[in-house]
Structure formats: C-alpha cells, structure tokens
Design a protein around this motif. Sequence first.
Motif, PDB file in Angstrom:
ATOM      1  N   TRP A   1       0.832  -1.210   0.000  1.00 19.66           N
ATOM      2  CA  TRP A   1       0.000   0.000   0.000  1.00 19.66           C
ATOM      3  C   TRP A   1       0.869   1.262   0.000  1.00 19.66           C
ATOM      4  CZ3 TRP A   1      -4.641   0.985  -1.442  1.00 19.66           C
ATOM      5  CH2 TRP A   1      -5.667   0.044  -1.301  1.00 19.66           C
TER       6      TRP A   1
ATOM      7  N   LEU B   1       1.804   1.900  -3.369  1.00 16.76           N
ATOM      8  CA  LEU B   1       0.677   2.038  -4.291  1.00 16.76           C
ATOM      9  C   LEU B   1       0.072   3.437  -4.260  1.00 16.76           C
ATOM     10  CD1 LEU B   1      -1.262   0.475  -6.176  1.00 16.76           C
ATOM     11  CD2 LEU B   1      -2.496  -0.306  -4.137  1.00 16.76           C
TER      12      LEU B   1
ATOM     13  N   GLN C   1      -6.982  -4.647  -5.838  1.00 14.55           N
ATOM     14  CA  GLN C   1      -6.370  -5.319  -6.980  1.00 14.55           C
ATOM     15  C   GLN C   1      -7.411  -5.960  -7.891  1.00 14.55           C
ATOM     16  OE1 GLN C   1      -3.674  -7.851  -4.756  1.00 14.55           O
ATOM     17  NE2 GLN C   1      -1.887  -6.585  -5.286  1.00 14.55           N
TER      18      GLN C   1
ATOM     19  N   TRP D   1      -4.957   4.357  -8.444  1.00 12.00           N
ATOM     20  CA  TRP D   1      -4.126   3.245  -7.956  1.00 12.00           C
ATOM     21  C   TRP D   1      -3.687   2.324  -9.120  1.00 12.00           C
ATOM     22  CZ3 TRP D   1      -8.197   1.785  -3.642  1.00 12.00           C
ATOM     23  CH2 TRP D   1      -8.234   2.823  -2.685  1.00 12.00           C
TER      24      TRP D   1
ATOM     25  N   ARG E   1      -0.224   1.816 -10.718  1.00 14.92           N
ATOM     26  CA  ARG E   1       0.886   1.336  -9.893  1.00 14.92           C
ATOM     27  C   ARG E   1       0.652  -0.081  -9.353  1.00 14.92           C
ATOM     28  NH1 ARG E   1       2.139   6.269  -5.826  1.00 14.92           N
ATOM     29  NH2 ARG E   1       2.740   7.845  -7.361  1.00 14.92           N
ATOM     30  N   LEU E   2      -0.505  -0.677  -9.661  1.00 10.63           N
ATOM     31  CA  LEU E   2      -0.849  -1.964  -9.046  1.00 10.63           C
ATOM     32  C   LEU E   2       0.247  -3.014  -9.257  1.00 10.63           C
ATOM     33  CD1 LEU E   2      -4.691  -2.543  -9.629  1.00 10.63           C
ATOM     34  CD2 LEU E   2      -3.481  -2.355  -7.442  1.00 10.63           C
TER      35      LEU E   2
ATOM     36  N   ALA F   1       3.749  -1.932  -7.547  1.00  2.78           N
ATOM     37  CA  ALA F   1       3.679  -1.884  -6.078  1.00  2.78           C
ATOM     38  C   ALA F   1       3.633  -3.278  -5.467  1.00  2.78           C
ATOM     39  CB  ALA F   1       2.461  -1.071  -5.635  1.00  2.78           C
ATOM     40  N   SER F   2       3.130  -4.240  -6.226  1.00  2.00           N
ATOM     41  CA  SER F   2       3.005  -5.586  -5.660  1.00  2.00           C
ATOM     42  C   SER F   2       4.376  -6.228  -5.435  1.00  2.00           C
ATOM     43  CB  SER F   2       2.123  -6.467  -6.556  1.00  2.00           C
ATOM     44  OG  SER F   2       2.832  -6.804  -7.733  1.00  2.00           O
TER      45      SER F   2
END
Lengths: 411, 411
Positions: A37, A40, A65, A91, A94-95, A98-99
């Motif tokens: 997060w 993200l 997600q 969001w 960047r999903l 960021a993961s």
Amino acid sequence: MTAPFADERSLMSAIAALGRDVGAPHRARDDLARVVWAGLVEPGDGIAGMLIDTLGAQEALRVAQCARPGAAPPPAIDLSPRDWADALARWRPRLASASDPGNALRVAAARSIRLVMPGDADWPAPLDDLGHHRPVCLWVRGDSRRLGGDGNPAVAIVGARAATGYGEHVAGELAADLAGRGLTVVSGGAYGIDGTAHRAALAVGGTTIAVMAGGVDRAYPAGHTALFDEIAATGVVISEVPCGGSPTKWRFLSRNRLIAALTGATVVVEAGVRSGSLNTANHAATLGRPIGAVPGPITSPSSAGCHRLLREYDARCITDARDIVELLDPGTLFDMGDGASADSAGVRPRTDDLMRVRDALSTRSRRDVDDVARRSGMSLAEVETRLGLLLIAGEVDRGPDGWLLGATGTG
Amino acid sequence: MTAPFADERSLMSAIAALGRDVGAPHRARDDLARVVWAGLVEPGDGIAGMLIDTLGAQEALRVAQCARPGAAPPPAIDLSPRDWADALARWRPRLASASDPGNALRVAAARSIRLVMPGDADWPAPLDDLGHHRPVCLWVRGDSRRLGGDGNPAVAIVGARAATGYGEHVAGELAADLAGRGLTVVSGGAYGIDGTAHRAALAVGGTTIAVMAGGVDRAYPAGHTALFDEIAATGVVISEVPCGGSPTKWRFLSRNRLIAALTGATVVVEAGVRSGSLNTANHAATLGRPIGAVPGPITSPSSAGCHRLLREYDARCITDARDIVELLDPGTLFDMGDGASADSAGVRPRTDDLMRVRDALSTRSRRDVDDVARRSGMSLAEVETRLGLLLIAGEVDRGPDGWLLGATGTG
C-alpha cells in the motif's frame, strides 16, 4: 487477477530481514500488504486509509487489486461511486509495480532501516489523530523507540529554507533550549531553519526527529547527508514514503501533516508568505494543535509568514522556549505571575489530564507508567506525555523504580 | 472662606484675551472655574470630575473651597466619607494658589494658546469616553478645529524613546502612510518613536496632534522645540495641564489616557518591557479601543514590550498601514480577500455604524453632516468619524456642498 504480492516467499524473508516477526503468517502478510500500500498510494490517501482501517490491509489490497473499473464501492465502505472510481483510477497504474516492494525492502535492510506499523509498540500514537489520513507504515532510520519521544513531549520547529542569520540564530536557541529541557525537536530536515533546529538539538545531546518527504535512504538535501546520519545515531529519520521514493512537491506538503501530527505544538521560526512551514502550521491548526510564530522585523520578507500566522491564525507570539512549553500546556506548568497568559485561543486544555496523572502518582512510593496509566484511566502514551511535561516542570521525579510526585530538585 | 477667584475682573479679561466669550457671565465664570480646577487637581482626578459633572464647575469649586475637614460629602455625590476626605486633603494645599490662574492665562495669551472646554464645538467628543476622568479643559497650541481631526479618524502611533533605527524607520513609514490617507496621527512628542511619527505625518502634509504631559508653553523635550512649533502650525499641541505646569512622572502616565481616548486605535511601534507606551496601550484596552503592536526581532529588547502586547493583550500584529486602518474598522473597509482577517478579538465591531451612515447618504444629491446625522440617528462626531473612514475607503466623495455616496475616483 493480480497476485497480492509478486513473490510472497522472497518478500517474507525481506521483511524478516527488517526485523519484522514473520512467525505469525497472517500478521506478516498484513505487514507486507501495508508495504505494498505504501508504494501504491501517495501519502495521505484517505480512501486507501478508510479501506485499510475497515477491511484490514490484506483484504483492502485484494479489493483494490480485483476491482473492475466501474464496479460499485465495497459494501462496508461509505463512499460515493465517483470517489471509488477515482481512487481505483489513481491506484491502477501502480498496481503491478507496487506488488513487488522487494527493492525498497532490500535497500531498507542494507541501510538498517526499520518498518513501524500502526499497532506496533513504537508506533507514535499521535499520528492516529490523522484518522484515515495516517501513514500506512513508517520507514525509520535510527532507534524506533525514539519515535514516541521516550514519553517526552515533542515540538515542531520549522521554517523557511531561505532563512536569515536572525532566523537561524533564533531557531538554534529555541531548539537547544527545548531539547535541553528534554523535549523532542521535530523538523523537516531542510536547509535553513529545519537544519539549524536539528543541529542545535543534537548539540545539547537532545533527541530530534527528521521527517522526510522522500525515502529515508535518500538524503534530501544531499548537503544534509552527514546531518541525517547524526540524527539517526541518537534520534530518528522517518518517512511514510518507501525507500527509493523521491521527494515530490506533493510529498513535501503531505509530509508536513506528519510533522504537525507527531508534535504537541508547531512553531514557525521564520517563513516567507509562501513558505511550506505555513502549510505545517495549517495542518497543526486543523488537528487542533496549538501553533506558535516567532516575530521578526516587519521589513524582513522572511518573517512575513510568521506575522500572517500571528494576525490571521491566532498563533502564539513566541519569544523564548518557555513560551513554547507553555503552548504545550498553557497555564499549568509555569506560573507566569501575571494571570494574563492562560487565555491563548486555539489551545486544547489538557489541565485535567495533568491533574489525573498527578492524582495517580504518590509522594511516598514510586509507581511505573503501567500503574499510573491504570490508576488514571489513561493510555500509556497519554500518561508518558504528561509525565514528561511534569518532569520538565519539576513536579515529578523519575527513577529506575518509577515515578514519584514532588519536586526533588534533582529531576 | 476663600473667594472662588483671586481677582475676577482681571481673570475675566485674561480669558477674554484667550478668545473665550465673556459676554455671558455665568458661562465665563464656568470657564474660569474649570481653569482653576485645572490648576487645583492632578490630571484624571475622578472625584473632581464627578463633582464638576454633577454640580457644574463653579458650584463644585465653591464646595471644594468651603468644605471643612471631616465634613460629609455633598449629598448629590455618591462618595464615601473617606474618599471625600482624601480628595479634600489633596486639593487643600493648592486651593489658594489655584484660585489665581492669572499667570497661566497670561502666558497662554502671549503664546496664542487657546482653551477648549467640554461642550465647545472643538471639544474632542471621544475624550468623554473617559467619564469623570476626562480633562477639565484643554490648553491648545494651533488651530483647535484640528482637535476633531476634521472628521477624519485618528490613530495613536507611540513607542519608546530608546528606539532603534528599525523602530524609527517603521514609525516613519506607518505615520506617513496613515497621514497620507488623511488620518490624524496622535503621539506624545517624545524622542524616538513619537517624534518620528509626528515628523513623518508633517512631511506628507498630514495632520498630527502632540499630547503633552506638561504645559503646552514648555517644549519637553527641549530638543523638540522646533518640532512642536511645526506641529502647531498645521496641527495642534495640547495638554490638560495649565501653562507653566511641569511634566511630572504622574502626568506622563495620565497624559497617556488622553492619547488612547483621542484615537480610534493605539499602535505601539517599539517598546521595551517598561516603556510608557504600554501604559497607553493599556488605557486603550480599558476604553475598549483596539490596540496594535509592531513586531520586531525577539533578540531586540526594544521590541519586547510589543511582543508582550501580542501575547498577553491580544494586540493585532501590525505590518503595514493597511493593518491599522483595518483595526479602526475591521473587515469593512478593505476586502482582504482571504476571509481570515476579520476575526481579530477585542475590536469593537462598528460595521453597523458604517452601514447606517451609508444608508443616510445619497448617490444623487449631496448631504451635509447635520443632515446625515439626523437621518442616521447618530451624533455629529460619530458621523464625522464614519464619513472619514468611508472617504479613505473611497466609498464617498466630499465636496463643498456635502457628501455623496459612491466612489468618484477623485476623493
């Protein structure tokens, strides 16, 4: 459907390397979800905060997600379809990246940077006053136990980069005096007033906290590399932005809310009319925290922002460290002898809390903080702050066996 | 029993020489009684004021002259026997000498000094807010019509004798700006801030009033002899102390109440913690008049008094002349554009009065002050002050035939 974490096993060992307890898998995955997060969202994303606070970090991440564009907001969240769509839209780009926070975690481990999460013992409780806008986690250089200020109250000393000799002199005097009294000096690590405040606190052996707009692995400004090392040696350098994150304009503004929230009062030493420190003062005012401003010559543009705070925000006129301590708890710590000083507007009265802590102490037997918290019916964090104030005021004595009511002259 | 006046005939011709109308004997004797009172009491003697306001100056003088020690207070006066005895005791030593004010009157005539009494057209109505503590009369050098400020609002610009270059620079800028906008600048004629304020007002062709602690025939300080001459040439130099009276410490303090009462706001430019200008500000606060303070470096002892006013008296932080005009009538004259400036505490809201004056004006036909006063149901003095404020704000136009609502761009 995206996997919540790019490579859970390797990420788990990465957060274990940061000292997180990965023995309880659910909790460890929650930590990891918070790290995702953090990469993200931009700081202070209130919808992410609401989602996390309501569903937990893991479930919130799964929802973010898996949500398809145009889908209704999760039933548990009180949100308009429009706000939800906006949040998903910001969001989405960047999903994927960021993961996989592996890089940020590896940099952190290499630099001995720690993670502190809401609910941790070291989490600074005052940040919770930001509600859903509190950080999802903090990246910390230095001993994270300093984050709570060791139970001592914290004060923000902030101001313009473009400080004058006058402003730097005053910032140094105030910060040294406050740090010498045991208060934690919080600032933004910038050139000018911020840097001077940090340095002065260090010079008297005090505790200081630098709150960064970018990752704590990056020294910004680079000219303060050595200063940040020094701060981290005895205090902490923190950020809500993951390692590697750059200090953008927005992040400076949102960083300012952390400076305001971490402290019992924000004092602006010198600021032009467009100085970011006015934004910090504004955050403090929004949080109901008192603000102070140091006046200067009206012919100096570097003081114009301070004068505006005095005129329009009812900021307290600060001329010495005593004024600042009084700002933290007006009228109770020091008898100013003229009866005119306790009516500063905008200050939250905490007199009752001090009284409750005094009542929970004994003049004969020492009591530890847990005991005082139980007797006063207040939280540990609340009790620690009040004990710090009473210590500064010479009303209590601290020893290895606990706290005693009554000035001993040695506290 | 003492005769009320040492030599009534010669005294009558002496006050006639000062331009007083001696055609109506009762009124002339009343004038003369006030002159005797002025020599009998120290400034601000509230019991003398009460006696005069209740019985008239002549009868009050007779009572004071004839009362035996230990006698009960006059039945018309609500006074304890103790206060009455104290008053008689302090008046007694001067009864004989005060009954012959011939010397003061002769000096006044020789220097073209005029007397202005309560009830005169030139009497400054704001002084009546002092109640029984208003002066019994005023000794005036210059055109006494300026006492009312020609209907323009007056502002006190005061401060320390021991001013710094910064303080004098600021005092000069503020006074010049205010006087240039048509406001009357009132001060105490001292070295430092006062003198600079007077000089700056004169330099821009504005009106300035110096209020003296001793007789207006004496230049105090002597180094300001030429300055007082200049002030009297276009403005006025005034005192409640008769000619020949020396400026004692007490008279400086009581003089300060006149500076506060004459003006719509008192602004302290620079003051140490023991500066007499803080006393002026205190009088202003007591009268419900707004006070302003110019900040300065906290390292400068010459600004410490100003910072105290900001902190403890809720004084307005003054950084330019516009702040001062706003102090006179907050939030109505200038749209500050940020909505945050109108909430300065301690300021009497006079918005309604301005509205009433606007309502009493016409955009088509000019109206004189009497007409506006009648239509608005306000006093002449009140109307004049409001018209002055509206003129400065460019909301009205003044012409030989009266006042017109609506900015013409030439006002």
